[in-house]
Write a protein that holds these residues in place. Structure first.
Motif, PDB file in Angstrom:
ATOM      1  N   ARG A 109      19.314  35.910  27.192  1.00  0.00           N
ATOM      2  CA  ARG A 109      18.530  36.376  25.996  1.00  0.00           C
ATOM      3  C   ARG A 109      17.749  36.845  27.130  1.00  0.00           C
ATOM      4  NH1 ARG A 109      17.779  32.722  21.508  1.00  0.00           N
ATOM      5  NH2 ARG A 109      19.931  31.874  22.008  1.00  0.00           N
ATOM      6  N   SER A 110      17.464  36.239  28.121  1.00  0.00           N
ATOM      7  CA  SER A 110      15.967  36.827  28.895  1.00  0.00           C
ATOM      8  C   SER A 110      15.968  38.517  28.858  1.00  0.00           C
ATOM      9  CB  SER A 110      15.286  36.051  30.038  1.00  0.00           C
ATOM     10  OG  SER A 110      16.144  36.525  31.026  1.00  0.00           O
ATOM     11  N   ASP A 111      17.275  39.137  28.833  1.00  0.00           N
ATOM     12  CA  ASP A 111      17.286  40.487  29.855  1.00  0.00           C
ATOM     13  C   ASP A 111      16.808  41.529  27.980  1.00  0.00           C
ATOM     14  OD1 ASP A 111      17.608  40.172  32.086  1.00  0.00           O
ATOM     15  OD2 ASP A 111      19.640  40.487  31.868  1.00  0.00           O
ATOM     16  N   ARG A 112      16.808  40.647  27.287  1.00  0.00           N
ATOM     17  CA  ARG A 112      16.930  41.371  25.747  1.00  0.00           C
ATOM     18  C   ARG A 112      15.417  40.955  25.472  1.00  0.00           C
ATOM     19  NH1 ARG A 112      20.081  39.103  20.582  1.00  0.00           N
ATOM     20  NH2 ARG A 112      19.216  40.809  18.646  1.00  0.00           N
ATOM     21  N   LEU A 113      14.661  39.841  26.011  1.00  0.00           N
ATOM     22  CA  LEU A 113      13.711  39.237  25.548  1.00  0.00           C
ATOM     23  C   LEU A 113      12.275  40.077  25.914  1.00  0.00           C
ATOM     24  CD1 LEU A 113      13.238  35.392  24.755  1.00  0.00           C
ATOM     25  CD2 LEU A 113      13.436  37.466  23.040  1.00  0.00           C
ATOM     26  N   GLY A 114      13.106  40.876  27.472  1.00  0.00           N
ATOM     27  CA  GLY A 114      12.334  41.337  28.092  1.00  0.00           C
ATOM     28  C   GLY A 114      10.987  40.645  28.369  1.00  0.00           C
ATOM     29  N   GLY A 115      10.364  40.920  29.465  1.00  0.00           N
ATOM     30  CA  GLY A 115       8.798  39.983  30.204  1.00  0.00           C
ATOM     31  C   GLY A 115       9.390  39.999  31.349  1.00  0.00           C
ATOM     32  N   ASP A 116       8.105  38.922  32.113  1.00  0.00           N
ATOM     33  CA  ASP A 116       8.593  38.693  33.060  1.00  0.00           C
ATOM     34  C   ASP A 116       9.512  37.244  33.693  1.00  0.00           C
ATOM     35  OD1 ASP A 116       8.387  38.238  36.271  1.00  0.00           O
ATOM     36  OD2 ASP A 116       6.138  38.610  36.337  1.00  0.00           O
ATOM     37  N   ASN A 117      10.092  37.295  34.087  1.00  0.00           N
ATOM     38  CA  ASN A 117      11.271  36.105  34.342  1.00  0.00           C
ATOM     39  C   ASN A 117      11.264  35.112  35.865  1.00  0.00           C
ATOM     40  OD1 ASN A 117      12.392  37.493  36.378  1.00  0.00           O
ATOM     41  ND2 ASN A 117      14.417  37.482  34.516  1.00  0.00           N
ATOM     42  N   SER A 118       9.765  36.028  36.606  1.00  0.00           N
ATOM     43  CA  SER A 118       9.311  35.627  38.282  1.00  0.00           C
ATOM     44  C   SER A 118       9.634  34.519  38.298  1.00  0.00           C
ATOM     45  CB  SER A 118       8.629  36.959  38.828  1.00  0.00           C
ATOM     46  OG  SER A 118       7.032  36.219  38.006  1.00  0.00           O
ATOM     47  N   ASN A 119       8.944  33.961  37.610  1.00  0.00           N
ATOM     48  CA  ASN A 119       8.468  32.312  38.017  1.00  0.00           C
ATOM     49  C   ASN A 119       8.916  30.812  36.793  1.00  0.00           C
ATOM     50  OD1 ASN A 119       7.194  30.736  39.144  1.00  0.00           O
ATOM     51  ND2 ASN A 119       4.710  30.751  38.749  1.00  0.00           N
ATOM     52  N   CYS A 120      10.169  31.130  36.437  1.00  0.00           N
ATOM     53  CA  CYS A 120      11.279  30.302  35.177  1.00  0.00           C
ATOM     54  C   CYS A 120      12.299  30.717  36.192  1.00  0.00           C
ATOM     55  CB  CYS A 120      11.253  31.445  33.769  1.00  0.00           C
ATOM     56  SG  CYS A 120      12.151  30.471  32.646  1.00  0.00           S
ATOM     57  N   PHE A 121      12.170  28.696  35.630  1.00  0.00           N
ATOM     58  CA  PHE A 121      13.791  28.918  36.559  1.00  0.00           C
ATOM     59  C   PHE A 121      14.433  27.619  35.620  1.00  0.00           C
ATOM     60  CE2 PHE A 121      10.040  28.570  39.603  1.00  0.00           C
ATOM     61  CZ  PHE A 121      11.332  28.811  41.192  1.00  0.00           C
ATOM     62  N   ILE A 122      15.439  28.487  35.562  1.00  0.00           N
ATOM     63  CA  ILE A 122      16.934  27.821  34.444  1.00  0.00           C
ATOM     64  C   ILE A 122      17.734  26.680  35.111  1.00  0.00           C
ATOM     65  CG2 ILE A 122      19.017  28.056  33.129  1.00  0.00           C
ATOM     66  CD1 ILE A 122      16.060  30.019  32.762  1.00  0.00           C
ATOM     67  N   PHE A 123      18.042  25.187  34.827  1.00  0.00           N
ATOM     68  CA  PHE A 123      18.090  24.481  34.571  1.00  0.00           C
ATOM     69  C   PHE A 123      19.739  24.055  33.883  1.00  0.00           C
ATOM     70  CE2 PHE A 123      18.182  20.030  36.532  1.00  0.00           C
ATOM     71  CZ  PHE A 123      19.448  19.931  36.921  1.00  0.00           C
ATOM     72  N   SER A 124      21.112  24.505  34.383  1.00  0.00           N
ATOM     73  CA  SER A 124      21.940  24.127  32.985  1.00  0.00           C
ATOM     74  C   SER A 124      22.202  22.457  33.196  1.00  0.00           C
ATOM     75  CB  SER A 124      22.655  24.923  33.020  1.00  0.00           C
ATOM     76  OG  SER A 124      23.289  25.453  31.560  1.00  0.00           O
ATOM     77  N   GLU A 125      21.830  21.893  32.692  1.00  0.00           N
ATOM     78  CA  GLU A 125      22.385  20.008  32.930  1.00  0.00           C
ATOM     79  C   GLU A 125      21.903  19.651  31.730  1.00  0.00           C
ATOM     80  OE1 GLU A 125      22.943  17.901  35.469  1.00  0.00           O
ATOM     81  OE2 GLU A 125      22.852  16.822  33.629  1.00  0.00           O
ATOM     82  N   THR A 126      22.490  18.310  31.469  1.00  0.00           N
ATOM     83  CA  THR A 126      22.426  17.492  30.353  1.00  0.00           C
ATOM     84  C   THR A 126      22.244  16.037  30.512  1.00  0.00           C
ATOM     85  OG1 THR A 126      24.818  17.352  29.783  1.00  0.00           O
ATOM     86  CG2 THR A 126      24.263  18.911  29.091  1.00  0.00           C
ATOM     87  N   SER A 127      22.133  15.686  32.284  1.00  0.00           N
ATOM     88  CA  SER A 127      21.854  14.333  32.594  1.00  0.00           C
ATOM     89  C   SER A 127      20.210  14.024  32.312  1.00  0.00           C
ATOM     90  CB  SER A 127      22.891  13.703  33.517  1.00  0.00           C
ATOM     91  OG  SER A 127      21.587  12.684  34.497  1.00  0.00           O
ATOM     92  N   VAL A 128      19.588  13.334  31.135  1.00  0.00           N
ATOM     93  CA  VAL A 128      17.959  13.241  31.587  1.00  0.00           C
ATOM     94  C   VAL A 128      17.502  13.070  33.418  1.00  0.00           C
ATOM     95  CG1 VAL A 128      16.437  12.237  30.974  1.00  0.00           C
ATOM     96  CG2 VAL A 128      18.309  12.565  29.544  1.00  0.00           C
ATOM     97  N   GLU A 129      17.965  11.529  33.663  1.00  0.00           N
ATOM     98  CA  GLU A 129      17.747  11.427  35.524  1.00  0.00           C
ATOM     99  C   GLU A 129      17.574  12.639  35.677  1.00  0.00           C
ATOM    100  OE1 GLU A 129      19.955   9.489  33.134  1.00  0.00           O
ATOM    101  OE2 GLU A 129      19.013   7.942  32.998  1.00  0.00           O
ATOM    102  N   SER A 130      18.656  13.363  36.264  1.00  0.00           N
ATOM    103  CA  SER A 130      18.747  14.170  36.678  1.00  0.00           C
ATOM    104  C   SER A 130      17.795  15.520  36.398  1.00  0.00           C
ATOM    105  CB  SER A 130      20.514  15.947  36.998  1.00  0.00           C
ATOM    106  OG  SER A 130      21.415  14.542  36.736  1.00  0.00           O
ATOM    107  N   ILE A 131      17.740  15.498  35.076  1.00  0.00           N
ATOM    108  CA  ILE A 131      16.196  16.723  34.762  1.00  0.00           C
ATOM    109  C   ILE A 131      15.039  15.975  35.610  1.00  0.00           C
ATOM    110  CG2 ILE A 131      15.803  17.955  32.753  1.00  0.00           C
ATOM    111  CD1 ILE A 131      18.131  17.828  31.775  1.00  0.00           C
ATOM    112  N   ILE A 132      14.509  14.562  35.499  1.00  0.00           N
ATOM    113  CA  ILE A 132      13.646  14.070  35.490  1.00  0.00           C
ATOM    114  C   ILE A 132      13.070  14.020  37.437  1.00  0.00           C
ATOM    115  CG2 ILE A 132      12.352  12.262  35.721  1.00  0.00           C
ATOM    116  CD1 ILE A 132      12.997  11.563  32.650  1.00  0.00           C
ATOM    117  N   GLN A 133      14.759  14.247  37.926  1.00  0.00           N
ATOM    118  CA  GLN A 133      14.860  13.860  39.040  1.00  0.00           C
ATOM    119  C   GLN A 133      14.394  15.221  39.928  1.00  0.00           C
ATOM    120  OE1 GLN A 133      15.664  11.226  40.683  1.00  0.00           O
ATOM    121  NE2 GLN A 133      14.382  12.226  42.564  1.00  0.00           N
TER     122      GLN A 133
END
Ligand code: TYD
Ligand code: MG
Length: 457
Positions: free
Chosen positions: A137-161
């Protein structure tokens, strides 16, 4: 499976407003919706999430005079329309909910934001799509992704950690329905999970000052998804409206602790994401030739910005005994009231007619200034006489048929003039000192006077 010392029990939650009840009910006593109660199993006697804190810091009361004043810290998202409806950027430590039906563009908009702000370190948590899908999706949208981190996760505890370790400048969570917390036994997407997840994220945002954009689905009926439940918890709610099959999307602020509500932004869905439409008047006014009956232009105000849009009406003889009344984007009860005013105060018998009303561009209107345009569109269709295309309207209609003044009439007039209208009808009770450059202002006191001026001259 119950943990030692705990018991499970069934509780019914309203999926619309979150009301909790020990038994099933047909109608929610809190919000009045029917058939919204859903059963959930909750564990009692278990440690509540309120008992622990991620940062471990105890907070102390502070003297009010010692609290720093001044404006909140705002972070620009480099998207003029989103910044504007948030009141000038996202406030540090705030939790913003973006709600809307599936497929309307919530994930697209929330991914476009970090791609347009490479200076912000962003943590994009996706519970719905894999990292590869987000990348595509980001390739389709274009733009600069150098400072964007993707985290595929559904546990809120891990996300907040993870967020604690990384300390991003902005965090995006897509979507609240896919997240779950260990504190609650029920499935992801249930009312209690949604509520708890949002509360944990809110706590993280307030403790660290990291702003969070939370995405929530809402179905056509407003069920299951539960953003209504979240409205009380979050700081701001932005709601996507519009038809996901059409190309225009409206983003409306329906709650904002740090700015004004009922602000509205228009976007166009293109092959490369959502494009900001900075002048909505251009798109909401007619795309047809002069001389069509049943349309009238209203000068309306959303929050602080005036713009013009088209009201469309169709009046035809009722095919069956009872006439149909239907309105898209407008309150049917208000339409019925306006029809009653036309009948009683101006002598138009519309009771044997079907009346259909439509607001251009999938807009939902609750600005009373639109009444006058609604009446004119209905009469125009009933008489089959078109309204001149350089004419627009801004006035509320009262029960005795009087035309009432509306707020900020001067700004509506100047916008109408700017967009190229030559005549605007307003209430004769509007302030006398209204400036009208390049546009003729016609003042009318009631519906019969409006009809005379418009159709009988
Ligand atoms: P999406 O953001 O996935 O919706 P949501 O997260 O609200 O469910 O938007 C999906 C729709 O947008 C889909 O029908 C495809 C369309 N789309 C475009 O037209 N252009 C684009 O650049 C992108 C990314 C999506
Ligand atoms: Mg999505």
């Amino acid at each position: 499976m119950a943990i030692a010392g705990t018991k499970t029990k069934s509780v019914w939650f309203c999926t619309s407003c979150g009301y909790e009840s020990p038994k099933w009910m047909g109608k929610c006593p809190s919000c009045g919706e029917w058939n919204t109660m859903a059963e959930e199993t909750v564990v009692t006697g278990k440690k509540k999430s309120g008992d622990f804190s991620f940062s471990g810091e105890a907070r102390k009361p502070v003297h009010l005079s010692d609290v720093g004043s001044g404006s909140e810290d705002r972070i620009s998202l480099n998207n003029a329309e989103v910044d504007r409806i948030l009141g000038g950027g996202i406030v540090a430590g705030s939790l913003v909910l973006i709600g809307g039906e599936p497929g309307i563009g919530k994930s697209t908009l929330s991914l476009q934001i970090p791609l347009n702000c490479p200076s912000l370190k962003t943590l994009y948590v996706s519970g719905e799509e894999s990292s590869r899908q987000v990348k595509m999706r980001s390739d389709r949208l274009g733009g600069d992704n150098s400072n964007c981190f993707i985290f595929s996760e559904t546990s809120v505890e891990s996300i907040i950690q993870e967020a604690h370790n990384m300390m991003p400048d902005l965090m995006i969570v897509d979507s609240v329905q896919t997240m779950y917390t260990r504190n609650i036994d029920s499935a992801a997407g249930s009312v209690s999970q949604i509520r708890e997840t949002a509360a944990l994220l809110l706590r993280f945002a307030k403790e660290t000052g990291v702003p969070i954009i939370l995405i929530g689905h809402i179905t056509k009926e407003g069920y299951i998804a539960g953003p209504k439940i979240l409205e009380h918890i979050v700081d701001a709610v932005l709601q996507f409206e519009g038809d996901s099959s059409g190309s225009y999307r409206i983003l409306r602020s329906i709650k904002n602790r740090f700015g004004s509500t009922s602000e509205l932004a228009v976007f166009e869905m293109t092959g490369t994401g959502l494009r900001q439409v900075s002048n909505p008047s251009e798109l909401l006014i007619p795309m047809h030739e002069d001389g069509l009956s049943g349309t009238a232009i209203s000068a309306m105000l959303d929050g602080t910005r005036p713009f013009l849009f088209e009201v469309q009406a169709l009046v035809s003889s009722a095919a069956y005994g009872t006439a149909q009344r239907s309105a898209t984007g407008f309150d049917v009860r208000r339409l019925n009231m306006l029809l009653a005013v036309l009948e009683k105060r101006a002598g138009f018998r519309l009771s044997a007619k079907d009346v259909f009303l439509n607001m251009a561009g999938g807009l939902k209107i609750n600005d009373p200034a639109c009444d006058m345009a609604v009446i004119c569109a209905i009469l125009s269709s009933a008489f089959d006489i078109s309204i001149p295309s350089d004419c627009c309207f801004a006035g509320e209609v009262g029960l005795s048929g009087e035309i009432r003044p509306v707020s900020q009439t001067d700004r509506r007039i100047s916008e109408a003039s700017k967009v190229g209208f030559r005549k605007i009808y307003i209430s004769s009770f509007s302030p006398a000192d209204i400036l009208s450059e390049g546009i003729e202002v016609i003042r009318v006191s009631d519906v019969p006077a409006l009809v005379r001026s418009l159709f009988r001259s």
